[in-house]
Scaffold this motif. Structure first.
Motif, PDB file in Angstrom:
ATOM      1  N   VAL A  63       0.834  -1.193   0.000  1.00 20.37           N
ATOM      2  CA  VAL A  63       0.000   0.000   0.000  1.00 20.37           C
ATOM      3  C   VAL A  63       0.877   1.254   0.000  1.00 20.37           C
ATOM      4  O   VAL A  63       0.680   2.177  -0.789  1.00 20.37           O
ATOM      5  N   LEU A  64       1.881   1.229   0.845  1.00 16.98           N
ATOM      6  CA  LEU A  64       2.755   2.402   0.952  1.00 16.98           C
ATOM      7  C   LEU A  64       3.486   2.662  -0.361  1.00 16.98           C
ATOM      8  O   LEU A  64       3.592   3.799  -0.823  1.00 16.98           O
ATOM      9  N   GLU A  65       3.967   1.572  -0.987  1.00 18.66           N
ATOM     10  CA  GLU A  65       4.688   1.738  -2.253  1.00 18.66           C
ATOM     11  C   GLU A  65       3.767   2.294  -3.340  1.00 18.66           C
ATOM     12  O   GLU A  65       4.194   3.088  -4.170  1.00 18.66           O
ATOM     13  N   ASN A  66       2.519   1.849  -3.331  1.00 18.60           N
ATOM     14  CA  ASN A  66       1.553   2.385  -4.282  1.00 18.60           C
ATOM     15  C   ASN A  66       1.501   3.902  -4.186  1.00 18.60           C
ATOM     16  O   ASN A  66       1.476   4.606  -5.193  1.00 18.60           O
ATOM     17  N   ILE A  67       1.468   4.379  -2.960  1.00 20.72           N
ATOM     18  CA  ILE A  67       1.425   5.830  -2.748  1.00 20.72           C
ATOM     19  C   ILE A  67       2.727   6.460  -3.204  1.00 20.72           C
ATOM     20  O   ILE A  67       2.750   7.491  -3.880  1.00 20.72           O
ATOM     21  N   GLY A 107      11.527  12.433   3.199  1.00 19.30           N
ATOM     22  CA  GLY A 107      10.373  13.318   3.162  1.00 19.30           C
ATOM     23  C   GLY A 107       9.155  12.615   2.602  1.00 19.30           C
ATOM     24  O   GLY A 107       8.050  12.706   3.135  1.00 19.30           O
ATOM     25  N   ILE A 108       9.371  11.852   1.512  1.00 14.53           N
ATOM     26  CA  ILE A 108       8.269  11.178   0.849  1.00 14.53           C
ATOM     27  C   ILE A 108       7.681  10.101   1.734  1.00 14.53           C
ATOM     28  O   ILE A 108       6.472   9.897   1.785  1.00 14.53           O
ATOM     29  N   ASP A 109       8.545   9.427   2.461  1.00 14.91           N
ATOM     30  CA  ASP A 109       8.058   8.374   3.341  1.00 14.91           C
ATOM     31  C   ASP A 109       7.104   8.967   4.373  1.00 14.91           C
ATOM     32  O   ASP A 109       6.004   8.471   4.581  1.00 14.91           O
ATOM     33  N   GLU A 147       1.579   9.933   6.123  1.00 18.02           N
ATOM     34  CA  GLU A 147       0.628  10.955   6.523  1.00 18.02           C
ATOM     35  C   GLU A 147      -0.668  10.828   5.743  1.00 18.02           C
ATOM     36  O   GLU A 147      -1.760  10.814   6.297  1.00 18.02           O
ATOM     37  N   LEU A 148      -0.482  10.720   4.416  1.00 17.55           N
ATOM     38  CA  LEU A 148      -1.635  10.643   3.535  1.00 17.55           C
ATOM     39  C   LEU A 148      -2.474   9.421   3.906  1.00 17.55           C
ATOM     40  O   LEU A 148      -3.697   9.484   3.970  1.00 17.55           O
ATOM     41  N   LEU A 149      -1.803   8.313   4.158  1.00 16.37           N
ATOM     42  CA  LEU A 149      -2.526   7.110   4.554  1.00 16.37           C
ATOM     43  C   LEU A 149      -3.256   7.325   5.869  1.00 16.37           C
ATOM     44  O   LEU A 149      -4.360   6.850   6.076  1.00 16.37           O
ATOM     45  N   ARG A 150      -2.610   8.112   6.757  1.00 14.91           N
ATOM     46  CA  ARG A 150      -3.221   8.340   8.057  1.00 14.91           C
ATOM     47  C   ARG A 150      -4.505   9.146   7.919  1.00 14.91           C
ATOM     48  O   ARG A 150      -5.499   8.881   8.587  1.00 14.91           O
ATOM     49  N   VAL A 151      -4.464  10.100   7.003  1.00 17.01           N
ATOM     50  CA  VAL A 151      -5.658  10.910   6.767  1.00 17.01           C
ATOM     51  C   VAL A 151      -6.835  10.009   6.395  1.00 17.01           C
ATOM     52  O   VAL A 151      -7.959  10.226   6.816  1.00 17.01           O
ATOM     53  N   PHE A 152      -6.543   8.982   5.607  1.00 19.38           N
ATOM     54  CA  PHE A 152      -7.613   8.096   5.143  1.00 19.38           C
ATOM     55  C   PHE A 152      -7.728   6.839   5.997  1.00 19.38           C
ATOM     56  O   PHE A 152      -8.311   5.852   5.583  1.00 19.38           O
ATOM     57  N   LEU A 176      -4.480  11.189  -5.180  1.00 18.06           N
ATOM     58  CA  LEU A 176      -4.235  12.424  -4.432  1.00 18.06           C
ATOM     59  C   LEU A 176      -2.757  12.657  -4.192  1.00 18.06           C
ATOM     60  O   LEU A 176      -2.299  13.794  -4.073  1.00 18.06           O
ATOM     61  N   ALA A 177      -2.004  11.568  -4.116  1.00 22.12           N
ATOM     62  CA  ALA A 177      -0.584  11.684  -3.820  1.00 22.12           C
ATOM     63  C   ALA A 177       0.182  12.408  -4.919  1.00 22.12           C
ATOM     64  O   ALA A 177       1.266  12.925  -4.691  1.00 22.12           O
ATOM     65  N   THR A 178      -0.385  12.468  -6.120  1.00 22.56           N
ATOM     66  CA  THR A 178       0.305  13.195  -7.182  1.00 22.56           C
ATOM     67  C   THR A 178       0.119  14.696  -7.025  1.00 22.56           C
ATOM     68  O   THR A 178       0.534  15.454  -7.882  1.00 22.56           O
ATOM     69  N   ASN A 179      -0.551  15.095  -5.939  1.00 25.16           N
ATOM     70  CA  ASN A 179      -0.830  16.497  -5.674  1.00 25.16           C
ATOM     71  C   ASN A 179      -1.622  17.144  -6.803  1.00 25.16           C
ATOM     72  O   ASN A 179      -1.184  18.120  -7.405  1.00 25.16           O
TER      73      ASN A 179
END
Lengths: 292, 615, 378
Positions: free
Chosen positions: B442-446, B474-476, B481-486, B513-516
C-alpha cells in the motif's frame, strides 16, 4: 527473370512449410496464449514416428502418415494435461518455461533413443518437377502450398463456424465467462492441442519429404519461425500466420538470391522488425487499445 | 542503532566475510583452479541474470535476446584489451577498466536501440523484437572482420580474476537493489504492475522502458567482458538464442523480480551441469525434467518476488535473544508532523473545456462538451451507459486526443500532451476497474504516485546520495501521513491486492491524491460496492473536500451518492451535455428523466429528436 | 606434546607423498570431447578411437608395466565447458596429458590453458591453423584446413577438369568458413574461376536458393565445406533442381552415407580424408578389425582413426620419456615418429603433423572408393 522466378518458387516452397507449421502453432497460441516452444519438437516426434514406421516396420506411407499424426496428437494432448494445464492460472511466463522444459525433454529423449546422428527419410514420391520454360517447380512445393492453403481455409471455417470452433474462440476471449456459458474448457483446450499437433504431424511429413533428414533438434528452427509467424500475423489470426510464413520464406529466398547469403538472417529479422514497427499488432491484427 | 546503518554494516560485513573466506581458500589452493573457474562463471552468470531480471522481472517484458548484449560486451572488451596489450604494450590488467567499460557502453547503446521500438510495442511483439535484434547482432558479429568472422577472437589475455568478478558482481547487485528502492525503480515496477495507471500518475512508460533495456544491456556487456577475459576466446555462435533462453530460465526459476532469487538460480544452474558431469548422457534430460517440475510445483520461482534480508534475519535473531534474555527494547514512536493543506488558491476555473469533442471514425462519441471545475468543488458527471462519460475522462487525461475543442488546466491548454505529462501537470484519476500496483505494498503504491514530486536522478538513487536520502525520507513521511488521513496507516505494509474491495478503491483515490492534483477524476468509484462501503466512500470524498484543495469530477451511477455529495452536476447523453445544475435542479429536469427512462419507451425516435433538437 | 605434533606432521607428509605415489600405478590421461549435443557423433567417434588404442595397449601390458587410464569429460562443443573440463581433469584428477577436444573453438580454449600450464595436449580433429601457433605443448594428428583446401582445389582442377567452381559454407561456423576460405584461395591461385560463394545459416535445411544461384553461375563443381548431414541435403536438392555438377568436400563429408537415402547421388561426391578403410596395410586392417570387435560396427568417421593415432603418439611419447613429467613428454612428442593408421606422423615447427590426405568417393551403393593419395610435398 527466370532466376527471379526460380528463387520466388524456392521461397514459396520454404514459406509453405513455415506456413503449415505456423498454422498449428497459431491454433494453440491464439486460443491458449501459450508460446509453445515444444511445437517444433512435436513435429520432430512425428518425423521419427514416421521413419520408424516406414523404415523399421515397413508400413506403407498413408498408414504411416495417419499413425504419426495420431502419435503427435497423443503427445500433444498428454503434454497439455501434464505440463500446461496446472499452470493455466499462473503467469504466462511459467508455461513458457515449462514449454522450454518440454522441448528439451523431447529433444534429449529422442537423442537418447535415436542418437544425435540424423536419419534419412525414405523417398515417398518420385514425381519429376514441373518445368515451364527455365522455371521448375518441384512436386513437394506444389503439394505443400496446396495442403497449407486447404488447411488454412478449412481451419478458418472450423474456428469461425463450427460449435467447437466457437467454443475455442470463447475460451480465448474469456475462460471464466466461457465456463459459465457451459463451454467445457478442458475439452476445448484439449481439442485445440489435438488439432494443433495433428497439423504438426502433417507438417512433419511434408517437411521430411522436402528435406529428407530426421534429427532430434530438427524442430527447433521451424518452431522458432512458426512462433514468429504466429505473432507477426496477428495473435490467433490463421490467415495472418500463413501469410507471414510465406513472406518469411520468400524474403529469405530473395535475400539469399539477390542480396547476400551471409547476412540473410539479419536482413529477414530486420524486415520483420520494420513490419512490427508499422503494424504493432501484427500484419493482420487489428490495433487494440487497452480499454481504460 | 540506526536501522539503515545496521543494514549497511551487516551486508557489508557479509560481503567481505564471504569474499575473504573464498579468497583465502583459493589462494591456499583448497579451492583449485577448476572450482575457482566455476565460481567465476557463477559470478558472470549472476550479473547476467540479475540484469535480465531488470527487464523481465521488474519491467515485466519478455526479453529473448539478452545473450546478444553479452556478446557485444565480450567482443568489444576482448578486442580492446588485445589491441592495447599487443600494439601499445599495455599491461593487460591495466586495460581491463577501459575495455570492460567500453564493452558495457557499447552493449548499452544496443540496448537503447532495442528500447526505442518499445515506444510502440509490448508483450509478445516486443519479445519478437528482442529475439530479432539478438539474432541480428549475432549474424553481424559473425561476418565482421574486426570480430574475427566465424572463428571469433582468440587469445584474449586471460586476466580475469576472482576478486574482480566478485566485486563487480557485488556492485551490480547493490546497484540493482538501490535502483529498485529508488523512485526510478518504483516507476519501473509500477509499469509491470499496471502501465495505464503508471502513466496516469505521471510516469513516462516509454522513457522507463528504454532506461531499463539500456541499463540491463550495460551490465550484460560488462559480464561479457569478464567472460572474454576469463575464457580467452569469444565466438558469436556461443551467444545464440539458446543462451538467451538459458538466462531467461535462470530469472524465472529464481523468481521474477527477486534479485536474491536470481543469484541463487544462477549459482545453482551454473553448478548443476558440473555436478552432473558423471551423468553425461542424462544431464540435459534431468535438467529438462527439473525445469518442468520446478514450474509445476513452484510457478513463482524459488523466491517469488521476495528478497532475502540479512537485517531481518539479524532482527529475528536479536529478538529471539532479547526474549530469552528478557531485555526490553527501547520505546520510540516516530513523530509525524501535522497534515498540511495543499493550497492552490485560484479564483478562475481550475479546469475548463471548450467545445470539446471527439470522433471515432463515423461515430461522434462526444461533442461540444463545456465543463468548468472550480477549486474545492465536487462536481458530478452522470448519464446513461454509453453517454460518453469515460470518453470525456480519457480526453481530459490524454488517453484520447480530442478531435475538436480545447482543454485548459489552470488556464493553459493541455490538448496534445501525453498522459504522463498531464498526470504531472495536475490531473489525477481513478479507474472503473480498479488499477492498483497489485503486488506492491500500500505504501509503495502511494510512493509511486509521488514520483513526479521527487527530482533526484537515477545516479543519486543508485549511489544513495544526500539528495536521495532527503527526498525519500520526506516522501516516506508524507506517504504515511496521507494514509493516516484516510485511516489506512495500519495497512501500509500489506500488498495492495490483499486489501478488501472498498479499501482498494480508497487506496486508488489516495494514490491519485498523492500526485498532488488540482483536479481529481473519479470514474465510478462506488461501482460494485455494498451500501456500507458506499457510505464509507461518501465520507472519504467528503474528507477530500475538507482536507485537500482539489476539484473533484465524479462519474457515478449511484444517484444517492451523486445527489448526496455533489455541488453541481453535468448530465451527458449521446456525447453532449444535456443539463447542468444543482442536484435539485437536475432531479427535476425533464430531459434528464427522459434520457434515463426514455430509451425503452420511445427508442430510436427519442434518439433522433435529441440529435436534431440540440443541433 | 611437541612430539605428538611432530609425529602428526610427519605422518601427514608421508601420506601426502604416498597417495600420489600409489596413484602412479596407473597413468592417467584426460580426454575431452563433445559427448552430448548435436556434435556428439564426432566426440563419440574420437572417444571410441582413443579407448580402442588404450585397451589394446593395456592388454599388451601398458607403458612400462603401468596401465593407462583415460578419464573422459564432456565439453558440449563449447569453449567455456571445455575450459571447465580441462581444469577438472588437471586439477582434480591429476592427469598428465590431454587428448581432445574435438571442435576448434573448444580446443582453442583448452589448448590455451594447456599451453600456459605446459601440459601436453593432442587434438585429433581441430583443423584450424591457429590452434597450435605459439603453443609448444599443443599438437594434433589431423591435417589442417589450408592443406585440405589446397588438395581439393588441385584435385578439382586436375582430375575433375573443372574451370568454374563454386563454394558453399555454413556462415558463422569456424570449420566451415576456414575450409571454404582455404579452398577458394587455392582455387584462385590455380587459375580456377570461383563463380559463387554461397553461405547458409546454422540448422538450415533448404539450400535450393543457394543452389539456384550456383546453377545460374554455371559452376561445374561445388565445394561443400560441410559435414555429411548437410551435404546429403545439398546433394538431394541439387538433384531435384536437375543440376549436373560434381561435388567436392573436406573431411567433414565422411559421415554422409548415414544420412542420405538415395545412395546413387554419392558417385558425384569427392572428398579428402585423414584415413581410408580401403588401405591394405596391416596396421589399418588390424585397426578396423579391432574397432569392429570392440564396438560391433565399422568406424563411421575418420576422426576415430586420428584419435587412435593421437593416443598412440601420446602413449609412445610417455614411454619414450620414461616419465609423465610434462616437459619431457612434450619433448618426446616433438621428436616422435609414429606409425599410425592414418600414416606416419612426425611434427613440424608449428606442431602439425606432416602427413598425406586421401581422396575418396563412393560407388552407387554408398561404399567408400579410394581415388588417390595426396602427399604434403605437393
Amino acid at each position: 527473370m527466370v532466376l527471379f522466378l526460380n528463387q520466388l518458387i524456392n521461397g514459396l516452397g520454404t514459406g509453405a512449410i513455415y506456413a503449415l507449421i505456423a498454422l498449428g502453432y497459431t491454433m494453440v497460441y491464439g486460443i491458449v496464449k501459450l508460446i509453445n516452444f515444444a511445437h517444433g519438437d512435436i513435429m520432430m516426434v512425428g518425423s521419427y514416428a514416421a521413419v520408424v514406421l516406414m523404415v523399421n516396420a515397413g508400413v506403407p506411407f498413408p498408414v504411416a502418415l495417419v499413425a504419426s499424426m495420431l502419435v503427435c496428437v497423443a503427445f500433444g494432448v498428454a503434454i497439455e494435461r501434464v505440463a500446461y494445464k496446472p499452470l493455466r492460472d499462473a503467469p504466462r511466463i511459467c508455461s513458457l518455461i515449462t514449454a522450454i522444459g518440454v522441448s528439451y525433454l523431447l529433444q534429449n529423449s529422442a537423442q537418447l533413443l535415436f542418437s544425435a546422428n540424423p536419419r534419412p527419410f525414405p523417398p515417398v514420391f518420385s514425381i519429376p518437377p514441373l518445368r515451364i520454360g527455365g522455371v521448375s517447380i518441384s512436386f513437394v512445393t506444389l503439394l505443400t502450398v496446396l495442403v497449407a492453403a486447404l488447411l488454412m481455409v478449412g481451419l478458418n471455417l472450423f474456428v469461425m463456424k463450427s460449435r467447437t470452433g466457437k467454443a475455442m474462440r470463447a475460451v480465448s476471449e474469456d475462460m471464466g465467462a466461457a465456463k459459465l456459458m457451459g463451454v467445457n474448457v478442458n475439452m476445448t483446450i484439449s481439442t485445440t492441442f489435438a488439432i494443433g499437433c495433428a497439423l504438426a504431424g502433417i507438417g512433419a511429413f511434408l517437411y521430411c519429404i522436402a528435406y529428407p533428414s530426421v534429427a532430434p533438434t530438427m524442430g527447433a528452427m521451424p518452431g522458432l519461425k512458426a512462433f514468429i509467424a504466429a505473432v507477426l500475423g496477428g495473435i490467433g489470426i490463421l490467415p495472418g500466420a500463413m501469410l507471414v510464413g510465406f513472406i518469411m520464406g520468400v524474403a529469405e529466398s530473395l535475400t539469399k538470391g539477390f542480396v547476400s547469403t551471409q547476412l540473410s538472417d539479419a536482413v529477414v529479422y530486420g524486415i520483420l522488425i520494420v513490419v512490427l514497427l508499422f503494424k504493432p499488432s501484427g500484419l493482420l491484427g487489428r490495433a487494440q487499445r487497452e480499454k481504460v | 542503532m540506526n536501522r539503515k546503518f545496521k543494514s549497511y554494516a551487516l551486508n557489508l560485513s557479509a560481503v567481505l566475510l564471504i569474499f575473504l573466506t573464498l579468497y583465502t581458500l583459493i589462494q591456499s589452493g583448497a579451492i583449485n583452479k577448476y572450482y575457482a573457474g566455476i565460481l567465476i562463471m557463477i559470478g558472470i552468470n549472476v550479473i547476467m541474470t540479475v540484469s535480465l531480471n531488470l527487464t523481465t522481472g521488474f519491467l515485466g517484458e519478455l526479453a529473448l535476446g539478452h545473450a546478444g548484449f553479452m556478446s557485444v560486451g565480450a567482443f568489444t572488451a576482448g578486442i580492446i584489451t588485445k589491441q592495447l596489450s599487443t600494439s601499445l604494450g599495455w599491461d593487460p590488467l591495466a586495460c581491463l577498466p577501459v575495455s570492460l567499460l567500453a564493452g558495457g557502453i557499447l552493449a548499452a547503446a544496443m540496448g537503447f536501440l532495442i528500447g526505442v521500438p518499445a515506444l510502440r510495442l509490448k508483450g509478445d511483439y516486443l519479445a519478437i523484437i528482442t529475439l530479432g535484434f539478438g539474432e541480428i547482432i549475432r549474424v553481424i558479429l559473425q561476418n565482421m572482420q574486426v570480430t574475427g568472422g566465424a572463428a571469433g577472437i582468440s587469445r584474449v589475455p586471460r586476466v580475469n580474476t576472482f576478486p574482480l568478478t566478485y566485486f563487480i558482481m557485488i556492485a551490480v547487485i547493490i546497484v540493482m537493489f538501490t535502483l529498485g528502492r529508488s523512485r526510478h525503480g518504483r516507476a519501473i515496477l509500477s509499469i509491470r504492475e499496471n502501465a495505464v495507471a503508471a502513466e496516469s500518475t505521471g510516469i513516462s512508460v516509454t522513457r522507463y522502458k528504454i532506461f531499463a533495456f539500456t541499463f540491463a544491456a550495460f551490465f550484460a556487456g560488462i559480464a561479457g567482458g569478464l567472460y572474454a577475459h576469463q575464457i580467452g576466446r569469444v565466438s558469436a555462435a556461443t551467444f545464440d538464442f539458446n543462451k538467451s533462453i538459458e538466462y531467461l530460465v535462470m530469472v524465472v526459476l529464481g523468481g521474477m523480480g527477486s534479485i536474491t532469487g536470481s543469484i541463487i538460480a544462477a549459482a545453482v544452474l551454473t553448478l548443476l551441469p558440473e555436478l552432473l558431469r558423471g551423468f553425461a548422457d542424462y544431464r540435459m534430460f534431468l535438467y529438462s525434467i527439473l525445469l518442468i517440475l520446478m514450474m509445476l510445483f513452484r510457478p513463482k520461482g524459488l523466491m517469488g518476488t521476495a528478497e532475502f534480508s540479512l537485517t531481518l534475519v539479524w532482527d529475528a535473531a536479536a529478538g529471539f535473544l532479547r526474549r530469552t534474555l528478557r531485555i526490553r527494547p527501547r520505546d520510540h514512536t516516530p513523530m509525524l508532523p501535522d497534515v498540511p493543506r495543499y493550497d492552490v488558491g485560484e479564483e478562475a476555473p481550475v479546469l475548463e473545456t471548450g467545445r470539446l469533442g471527439i470522433r471515432f471514425g463515423g461515430l461522434q462519441a462526444a461533442e461540444n462538451v463545456n465543463l468548468q471545475l472550480y477549486d474545492n468543488e465536487i462536481v458530478g458527471l452522470i448519464g446513461p451507459n454509453g453517454a460518453g462519460k469515460t470518453t470525456v475522462f480519457n480526453m481530459l487525461t490524454g488517453v484520447y486526443l480530442p478531435t475538436e475543442g480545447d482543454i485548459r488546466l489552470m488556464g493553459r491548454s493541455i490538448v496534445g500532451k501525453k498522459t504522463y505529462e498531464i498526470g504531472a501537470d495536475g490531473i489525477a484519476r481513478t479507474f472503473q476497474n480498479i488499477r492498483l500496483f497489485k503486488s506492491m505494498t500500500v505504501l509503495e503504491n502511494i510512493k509511486v504516485a509521488f514520483h513526479t514530486r521527487m527530482h533526484y536522478s537515477a545516479a543519486s538513487g543508485i549511489f544513495r546520495l544526500p539528495r536521495y536520502a532527503r527526498e525519500e525520507a520526506g516522501i516516506d513521511l508524507r506517504a504515511r501521513e496521507l494514509l493516516r488521513v484516510f485511516n489506512m496507516e495500519e495497512s501500509a505494509d500489506i500488498r495492495a491486492d490483499g486489501l478488501p474491495y472498498g479499501q482498494q478503491r480508497k487506496l486508488e483515490i489516495c494514490r491519485a491524491l498523492a500526485t498532488n492534483p488540482k483536479v481529481l477524476l473519479l470514474d465510478e468509484p462506488a461501482a460494485g460496492m455494498n451500501p456500507i462501503e458506499t457510505r464509507e466512500l461518501m465520507e472519504t470524498i467528503g474528507l477530500i473536500r475538507d482536507r485537500f484543495s482539489v476539484a473533484v469530477l465524479l462519474i457515478e451511477h449511484d444517484m444517492k451518492l451523486v445527489m448526496g455529495i455533489c455541488e453541481r452536476i453535468y448530465v451527458l447523453n449521446y456525447g453532449r451535455v444535456i443539463a447542468t445544475g444543482t442536484p435539485a435542479e437536475i432531479r427535476d429536469n425533464p430531459e434528464v428523466v427522459r434520457a434515463y427512462l426514455g430509451h425503452s419507451n420511445t427508442g430510436a425516435k427519442a434518439e433522433e429528436g435529441e440529435t436534431h433538437g440540440n443541433a | 606434546m611437541k612430539k605428538l605434533v611432530a609425529v602428526l606432521v610427519t605422518l601427514a607428509m608421508a601420506v601426502s607423498f604416498i597417495l600420489p605415489a600409489m596413484a602412479e600405478d596407473t597413468i592417467k590421461i584426460g580426454g575431452i570431447a563433445c559427448l552430448t549435443g548435436p556434435a556428439a557423433m564426432y566426440g563419440v567417434g574420437v572417444k571410441n578411437g582413443v579407448d580402442l588404442y588404450v585397451s589394446e595397449l593395456n592388454a599388451a601390458g601398458g607403458i612400462d608395466g603401468k596401465q593407462v587410464e583415460v578419464l573422459w569429460e564432456d565439453d558440449e562443443a563449447s569453449a567455456d565447458k571445455a575450459a571447465n573440463a580441462y581444469n577438472k581433469l588437471v586439477q582434480n584428477d591429476g592427469v598428465c596429458a590431454i587428448l581432445g577436444p574435438v571442435v576448434s573453438s573448444a580446443t582453442d580454449a583448452a589448448a590455451d590453458l594447456a599451453a600456459s600450464d605446459g601440459i601436453p595436449l593432442i587434438t585429433a580433429s581441430a583443423t584450424a591453423y591457429y590452434i597450435t601457433t605459439d603453443r609448444p605443448s599443443v599438437f594434433r594428428t589431423c591435417f589442417l584446413d589450408p592443406f585440405q583446401g589446397k588438395v581439393m582445389a588441385a584435385f578439382t582442377a586436375q582430375e575433375l577438369k573443372a574451370t568454374k567452381v563454386a563454394a558453399m559454407y555454413k556462415n558463422g561456423d569456424e570449420y566451415s568458413v576456414g575450409l571454404k576460405d582455404a579452398f577458394v584461395t587455392e582455387a584462385k591461385a590455380l587459375g580456377l574461376e570461383v563463380v559463387a560463394e554461397e553461405a547458409s545459416a546454422d540448422k538450415d535445411v533448404d539450400y535450393k536458393t543457394q543452389l539456384t544461384n550456383i546453377k545460374d553461375s554455371g559452376a561445374e563443381a561445388i565445394f561443400l565445406a560441410y559435414y555429411g548431414d548437410v551435404a546429403s541435403l545439398i546433394l538431394t536438392q541439387a538433384n531435384e533442381l536437375g543440376m549436373d555438377v560434381m561435388f567436392t568436400g573436406g573431411d567433414g563429408i565422411s559421415n554422409i552415407t548415414d544420412s542420405i537415402s538415395d545412395k546413387s547421388l554419392l558417385t558425384r561426391m569427392y572428398y579428402s580424408d585423414h584415413f581410408t578403410n580401403s588401405a591394405d596395410s596391416e596396421i589399418v586392417k588390424a585397426y578396423l578389425a579391432g574397432y569392429q570387435a570392440m564396438y560391433g560396427e565399422m568406424p563411421s568417421i575418420s576422426f576415430s582413426a586420428t584419435a587412435y593415432d593421437a593416443a598412440k603418439v601420446l602413449c609412445g611419447a610417455i614411454a619414450a620419456a620414461g616419465t609423465t613429467e610434462p616437459d619431457a613428454v612434450v619433448a618426446a612428442i616433438k621428436a616422435s615418429s609414429t606409425e599410425g593408421v592414418t600414416g606416419t606422423i612426425t611434427y613440424d615447427d608449428h606442431n602439425d603433423p606432416i602427413k598425406s590426405a586421401f581422396i575418396l568417393t563412393y560407388d552407387a551403393q554408398g561404399n567408400q572408393v579410394f581415388v588417390k593419395q595426396q602427399d604434403p610435398q605437393q
